[in-house]
Each structure stands twice: as C-alpha cells, then as structure tokens.
Design a protein around this motif. Structure first.
Motif, PDB file in Angstrom:
ATOM      1  N   ALA A  81       0.842  -1.197   0.000  1.00  0.00           N
ATOM      2  CA  ALA A  81       0.000   0.000   0.000  1.00  0.00           C
ATOM      3  C   ALA A  81       0.876   1.244   0.000  1.00  0.00           C
ATOM      4  O   ALA A  81       1.966   1.239   0.579  1.00  0.00           O
ATOM      5  CB  ALA A  81      -0.905   0.006   1.225  1.00  0.00           C
ATOM      6  N   MET A  82       0.431   2.252  -0.708  1.00  0.00           N
ATOM      7  CA  MET A  82       1.151   3.528  -0.709  1.00  0.00           C
ATOM      8  C   MET A  82       0.164   4.623  -0.337  1.00  0.00           C
ATOM      9  O   MET A  82      -0.986   4.602  -0.792  1.00  0.00           O
ATOM     10  CB  MET A  82       1.755   3.814  -2.096  1.00  0.00           C
ATOM     11  CG  MET A  82       2.810   2.799  -2.493  1.00  0.00           C
ATOM     12  SD  MET A  82       3.316   2.961  -4.215  1.00  0.00           S
ATOM     13  CE  MET A  82       4.516   4.275  -4.090  1.00  0.00           C
ATOM     14  N   ASP A  83       0.610   5.544   0.476  1.00  0.00           N
ATOM     15  CA  ASP A  83      -0.279   6.620   0.927  1.00  0.00           C
ATOM     16  C   ASP A  83      -0.077   7.877   0.091  1.00  0.00           C
ATOM     17  O   ASP A  83       1.064   8.275  -0.176  1.00  0.00           O
ATOM     18  CB  ASP A  83       0.007   6.958   2.394  1.00  0.00           C
ATOM     19  CG  ASP A  83      -0.445   5.838   3.311  1.00  0.00           C
ATOM     20  OD1 ASP A  83      -1.478   5.210   2.991  1.00  0.00           O
ATOM     21  OD2 ASP A  83       0.235   5.592   4.326  1.00  0.00           O
ATOM     22  N   TYR A  84      -1.171   8.477  -0.313  1.00  0.00           N
ATOM     23  CA  TYR A  84      -1.130   9.758  -1.031  1.00  0.00           C
ATOM     24  C   TYR A  84      -2.146  10.700  -0.421  1.00  0.00           C
ATOM     25  O   TYR A  84      -3.138  10.266   0.158  1.00  0.00           O
ATOM     26  CB  TYR A  84      -1.456   9.552  -2.522  1.00  0.00           C
ATOM     27  CG  TYR A  84      -0.330   8.862  -3.250  1.00  0.00           C
ATOM     28  CD1 TYR A  84       0.710   9.597  -3.802  1.00  0.00           C
ATOM     29  CD2 TYR A  84      -0.281   7.476  -3.341  1.00  0.00           C
ATOM     30  CE1 TYR A  84       1.765   8.974  -4.434  1.00  0.00           C
ATOM     31  CE2 TYR A  84       0.765   6.842  -3.975  1.00  0.00           C
ATOM     32  CZ  TYR A  84       1.787   7.597  -4.522  1.00  0.00           C
ATOM     33  OH  TYR A  84       2.834   6.980  -5.132  1.00  0.00           O
ATOM     34  N   ASP A  85      -1.894  11.990  -0.553  1.00  0.00           N
ATOM     35  CA  ASP A  85      -2.889  12.976  -0.110  1.00  0.00           C
ATOM     36  C   ASP A  85      -4.009  13.099  -1.129  1.00  0.00           C
ATOM     37  O   ASP A  85      -5.162  13.293  -0.773  1.00  0.00           O
ATOM     38  CB  ASP A  85      -2.217  14.344   0.082  1.00  0.00           C
ATOM     39  CG  ASP A  85      -1.154  14.302   1.153  1.00  0.00           C
ATOM     40  OD1 ASP A  85      -1.461  13.800   2.257  1.00  0.00           O
ATOM     41  OD2 ASP A  85      -0.016  14.716   0.887  1.00  0.00           O
ATOM     42  N   VAL A  86      -3.641  13.018  -2.437  1.00  0.00           N
ATOM     43  CA  VAL A  86      -4.635  13.168  -3.504  1.00  0.00           C
ATOM     44  C   VAL A  86      -4.374  12.113  -4.564  1.00  0.00           C
ATOM     45  O   VAL A  86      -3.231  11.932  -4.988  1.00  0.00           O
ATOM     46  CB  VAL A  86      -4.547  14.558  -4.173  1.00  0.00           C
ATOM     47  CG1 VAL A  86      -5.622  14.705  -5.246  1.00  0.00           C
ATOM     48  CG2 VAL A  86      -4.658  15.679  -3.150  1.00  0.00           C
TER      49      VAL A  86
ATOM     50  N   PRO B 258       3.679  22.200  -2.528  1.00  0.00           N
ATOM     51  CA  PRO B 258       4.678  21.239  -3.007  1.00  0.00           C
ATOM     52  C   PRO B 258       4.811  20.017  -2.103  1.00  0.00           C
ATOM     53  O   PRO B 258       5.341  18.982  -2.537  1.00  0.00           O
ATOM     54  CB  PRO B 258       5.984  22.047  -3.023  1.00  0.00           C
ATOM     55  CG  PRO B 258       5.552  23.477  -3.062  1.00  0.00           C
ATOM     56  CD  PRO B 258       4.242  23.544  -2.326  1.00  0.00           C
ATOM     57  N   ASP B 259       4.337  20.119  -0.863  1.00  0.00           N
ATOM     58  CA  ASP B 259       4.485  18.975   0.054  1.00  0.00           C
ATOM     59  C   ASP B 259       3.406  17.916  -0.131  1.00  0.00           C
ATOM     60  O   ASP B 259       3.500  16.826   0.434  1.00  0.00           O
ATOM     61  CB  ASP B 259       4.453  19.463   1.512  1.00  0.00           C
ATOM     62  CG  ASP B 259       5.659  20.332   1.811  1.00  0.00           C
ATOM     63  OD1 ASP B 259       6.708  20.104   1.168  1.00  0.00           O
ATOM     64  OD2 ASP B 259       5.541  21.245   2.648  1.00  0.00           O
ATOM     65  N   LEU B 260       2.373  18.236  -0.890  1.00  0.00           N
ATOM     66  CA  LEU B 260       1.312  17.247  -1.120  1.00  0.00           C
ATOM     67  C   LEU B 260       1.861  16.059  -1.903  1.00  0.00           C
ATOM     68  O   LEU B 260       2.635  16.236  -2.847  1.00  0.00           O
ATOM     69  CB  LEU B 260       0.171  17.848  -1.932  1.00  0.00           C
ATOM     70  CG  LEU B 260      -0.918  18.652  -1.225  1.00  0.00           C
ATOM     71  CD1 LEU B 260      -1.941  19.102  -2.258  1.00  0.00           C
ATOM     72  CD2 LEU B 260      -1.578  17.852  -0.112  1.00  0.00           C
ATOM     73  N   ALA B 261       1.457  14.865  -1.523  1.00  0.00           N
ATOM     74  CA  ALA B 261       1.777  13.668  -2.316  1.00  0.00           C
ATOM     75  C   ALA B 261       0.600  13.432  -3.261  1.00  0.00           C
ATOM     76  O   ALA B 261      -0.524  13.181  -2.818  1.00  0.00           O
ATOM     77  CB  ALA B 261       1.976  12.468  -1.403  1.00  0.00           C
ATOM     78  N   VAL B 262       0.858  13.584  -4.564  1.00  0.00           N
ATOM     79  CA  VAL B 262      -0.212  13.501  -5.566  1.00  0.00           C
ATOM     80  C   VAL B 262       0.071  12.320  -6.487  1.00  0.00           C
ATOM     81  O   VAL B 262       1.173  12.182  -7.010  1.00  0.00           O
ATOM     82  CB  VAL B 262      -0.295  14.798  -6.400  1.00  0.00           C
ATOM     83  CG1 VAL B 262      -1.403  14.693  -7.451  1.00  0.00           C
ATOM     84  CG2 VAL B 262      -0.530  16.008  -5.501  1.00  0.00           C
TER      85      VAL B 262
END
Ligand SMILES: Cc1cc2nc3c(=O)[nH]c(=O)nc-3n(C[C@H](O)[C@H](O)[C@H](O)COP(=O)(O)OP(=O)(O)OC[C@H]3O[C@@H](n4cnc5c(N)ncnc54)[C@H](O)[C@@H]3O)c2cc1C
Length: 125
Positions: free
Chosen positions: A5-10, A31-35
């Motif tokens: 599993a990988m976690d992303y914000d969006v 820029p810190d968001l994981a998209v």
C-alpha cells in the motif's frame, strides 16, 4: 493476502488534460502534497485521440513559461473558413460575422492533444 500500500494525499484518476492540470496546480499550491495520477492507457496520451484546436489561455495561467518549457504548440491558426454544405458537391463559405464566436479560432493553436498530455505529464513529474 498482504498487499503493498502507498499513501497519497490526492489520487487523480485519468491523465488527460484535466487530471494532469489538476496535479500540476495542486503541487504549485502545496509542493508537500503527495499527488498520484492513475492512467489506464499503456502510457500517457495513448487514450487521447483528439487532434484539437487549442485555446492557450488556461495554459498561460497554469504554466506561463510554457514556450520556454517546450510545450508542443507549434501551429497557430492563421484564418477561419467555415462552410455550409448544401449537397455532396456544393458548399457556401459563411462570412466571418455570421460564424458564432465560439467557432472563431484565430489566435488558437492546432495541436495533438496526446502530445500535449505527454508533455504535461513530464511537467507534472
Ligand atoms: C473527436 C474529438 C475532438 C475534439 N476536439 C477538440 C478541440 O478541437 N478542441 C478542444 O478544446 N477540445 C476538443 N475535444 C474535447 C477534448 O478532447 C476534451 O475536452 C478533453 O480531452 C477532456 O479532458 P479530460 O482530461 O477531462 O478527459 P480525457 O481527455 O477524456 O482524459 C481522460 C483520461 O483518463 C483516463 N481514464 C479514464 N478512465 C480511467 C480509469 N478508470 N482509470 C484510469 N484512467 C482512466 C483515460 O485513458 C484518459 O487518458 C475533442 C474531443 C473529441 C472526442
């Protein structure tokens, strides 16, 4: 079964113009968001079939230096010619004033939308 599993914000589904633009904008805003952008085609652009008349204003707003970044906008529209077909062999050219405004393309670009998407994907990365 354990799955990786990988976690992303969006997570954005679809690397078309909308998804890629959204990904770029989100990273510009934070820029810190994981998209993550998910695409079902074998590569970005593979399922984008349209040649397109392209209005560049949204791209001006998203990436104002798109020309320096090598965006694949190479062929400006030089004139509009709209014809009304009366039969298989006869057509009347409409005068420009009779053509609805959304069909005026002077100032727009003739592009491959697939190429634009491939380029946008590089910018998003
Ligand atoms: C024949 C034609 C001519 C057109 N001409 C013009 C024109 O001249 N000028 C103009 O401005 N617009 C034109 N358009 C419209 C333009 O192509 C669309 O407005 C634009 O492509 C919409 O972008 P989008 O990112 O919302 O969706 P799309 O471009 O449809 O992109 C969606 C992406 O999501 C992917 N996808 C879909 N479902 C999934 C899933 N479940 N999982 C993962 N990936 C998925 C697809 O593979 C695709 O890459 C034309 C469209 C067509 C069909």
């Amino acid at each position: 079964m354990e799955r990786e599993a990988m976690d992303y914000d969006v997570v954005i589904v679809g690397a078309g113009p909308a998804g890629l633009s959204a990904a770029i904008r989100l990273k510009q805003l934070n820029p810190d968001l994981a998209v993550m952008v998910l695409e079902k085609g074998s590569e970005v652009g593979a399922h984008i079939l349209s040649g397109a008349l392209f209005e560049s204003r949204p791209l001006d707003e998203l990436l104002p230096d798109w020309q320096d970044r090598g965006a694949p906008l190479k062929t400006p529209v030089s004139e509009d010619q709209v014809y009304l077909y009366r039969s298989e062999t006869s057509a009347v050219k409409l005068p420009n004033f009779a053509v609805p405004a959304p069909m005026h393309n002077n100032g727009n670009w003739i592009i491959s939308l697939g190429s634009l998407c491939r380029w946008l994907a590089g910018q998003a990365e």
